[in-house]
Design an enzyme around this catalytic site. Structure first.
Site, PDB file in Angstrom:
ATOM      1  N   HIS A  53      25.629  26.189  21.391  1.00 39.08           N
ATOM      2  CA  HIS A  53      26.845  26.804  21.921  1.00 39.08           C
ATOM      3  C   HIS A  53      27.723  27.260  20.762  1.00 39.08           C
ATOM      4  CE1 HIS A  53      28.086  22.617  21.312  1.00 39.08           C
ATOM      5  NE2 HIS A  53      29.355  22.978  21.419  1.00 39.08           N
ATOM      6  N   HIS A  55      30.915  26.675  19.662  1.00 42.13           N
ATOM      7  CA  HIS A  55      32.011  25.982  18.994  1.00 42.13           C
ATOM      8  C   HIS A  55      31.769  25.886  17.484  1.00 42.13           C
ATOM      9  CE1 HIS A  55      33.540  23.919  22.918  1.00 42.13           C
ATOM     10  NE2 HIS A  55      33.961  25.156  22.790  1.00 42.13           N
ATOM     11  N   ASP A  57      32.262  23.695  15.234  1.00 41.56           N
ATOM     12  CA  ASP A  57      31.618  22.519  14.640  1.00 41.56           C
ATOM     13  C   ASP A  57      30.117  22.496  14.888  1.00 41.56           C
ATOM     14  OD1 ASP A  57      32.182  21.966  17.399  1.00 41.56           O
ATOM     15  OD2 ASP A  57      31.971  19.819  17.029  1.00 41.56           O
ATOM     16  N   HIS A  58      29.605  23.517  15.572  1.00 39.31           N
ATOM     17  CA  HIS A  58      28.162  23.644  15.788  1.00 39.31           C
ATOM     18  C   HIS A  58      27.572  24.893  15.132  1.00 39.31           C
ATOM     19  CE1 HIS A  58      27.531  20.331  18.776  1.00 39.31           C
ATOM     20  NE2 HIS A  58      28.852  20.419  18.740  1.00 39.31           N
ATOM     21  N   HIS A 111      30.428  22.576  29.454  1.00 38.72           N
ATOM     22  CA  HIS A 111      31.215  22.382  28.232  1.00 38.72           C
ATOM     23  C   HIS A 111      31.704  23.740  27.733  1.00 38.72           C
ATOM     24  CE1 HIS A 111      32.498  20.455  24.526  1.00 38.72           C
ATOM     25  NE2 HIS A 111      31.769  21.301  23.813  1.00 38.72           N
ATOM     26  N   ASP A 128      26.630  19.554  23.274  1.00 38.54           N
ATOM     27  CA  ASP A 128      27.767  18.767  23.755  1.00 38.54           C
ATOM     28  C   ASP A 128      27.806  18.695  25.271  1.00 38.54           C
ATOM     29  OD1 ASP A 128      28.445  18.431  21.138  1.00 38.54           O
ATOM     30  OD2 ASP A 128      30.316  19.567  21.222  1.00 38.54           O
ATOM     31  N   HIS A 166      27.055  14.557  18.783  1.00 39.81           N
ATOM     32  CA  HIS A 166      28.098  13.687  18.235  1.00 39.81           C
ATOM     33  C   HIS A 166      27.724  12.217  18.362  1.00 39.81           C
ATOM     34  CE1 HIS A 166      31.317  16.756  17.766  1.00 39.81           C
ATOM     35  NE2 HIS A 166      30.668  17.354  18.751  1.00 39.81           N
TER      36      HIS A 166
END
Length: 254
Positions: A53, A55, A57-58, A111, A128, A166
């Site tokens: 996805h 985001h 942080d990915h 998400h 996530d 995570h």
């Protein structure tokens, strides 16, 4: 034989590195630096980048890694924030370059609107959406969408190893015990996963069998979970979606 390594990033992210024969593929590289350090430490060449996805942080490290290694990138068809060579939707299959494993894309909105999972050879990269003993927050989707996405993942073979994004497991277990205190499997899981963290080991992957036994978000039909959700809501809940929505909101403030 393919190996899968957890590369920690930021506070609690995992970047997953698939390794085979001197080649590597990175899953959800939110930061390029730890990936580069890992590759150098093992003498690996990056052959592919996979994303679940959009985001940051990915995918934050994806552009720099792709430029450096000139390797193909794969990710969700319905999210355009990251530069991707190959956009994947439900049922699309591909062989990971340099690694040889065949993966299939599964659409799992909730998400984010276009979130995908990647599944093959008993391995699931679920970003996530499904966490160890938990699930992701609903940033772009609805409770009904997330519940349907989780149900789709839950129908995969019970022995599937789920690699989420995570290290939230122990806090997720604490919440699960508040929802379902009569579930003895949770105490066993807490002891097992706490020991892993004490040793400095990831609690991920988990198996789908373990999630079905302990993850409250996959257990929204269980009488104790329903009763806990109704107590928290202060009213009767008419559907599984309402039960899910209530415990997801409860978890947000837990």
């Amino acid at each position: 034989m393919m190996a899968i390594h957890a590369v920690p990033a930021f506070k609690d992210n995992y970047i997953w590195i698939l390794e085979e024969g001197g080649k590597a593929a990175a899953v959800d590289p939110g930061d390029a630096a730890p990936v580069e350090q890992f590759l150098e430490s093992r003498g690996l060449a990056l052959a592919a980048i996979l994303a679940t996805h959009h985001h940051a942080d990915h995918v934050g490290g994806l552009p720099a890694l792709a430029r450096h290694w000139k390797c193909p990138t794969f990710g969700p068809a319905r999210e355009v924030e990251a530069p991707l060579d190959h956009r994947l939707a439900e049922g699309d299959r591909f062989t990971v370059p340099g690694i040889g494993i065949e993966l299939e894309a599964i659409d799992i909105p909730g998400h984010t609107a276009g979130h995908i999972a990647l599944f093959g050879s008993g391995v699931l990269f679920c970003g996530d959406t499904l966490f160890a003993c938990g699930c992701g927050r609903l940033f772009e989707g609805t409770p009904a969408q997330m519940l349907a996405s989780l149900a789709k993942l839950a129908r995969l073979p019970a022995g599937t190893r789920a690699y989420c994004g995570h290290e939230y497991t122990l806090s997720n277990i604490r919440f699960a015990e508040a929802v379902e205190p009569g579930n003895r499997k949770l105490a066993q899981r807490r002891a097992r996963d706490a020991a892993k963290r004490d040793r400095g080991e990831p609690t991920v992957p988990s198996t789908l069998a373990e999630e079905l036994e302990t993850n409250p978000f996959l257990r929204c039909r269980e009488p104790e979970v329903v009763a806990a959700a109704e107590r928290h809501a202060g009213r009767k809940l008419a559907s599984e979606v309402e039960v899910f929505a209530e415990i997801r909101e409860w978890k947000n403030s837990f």
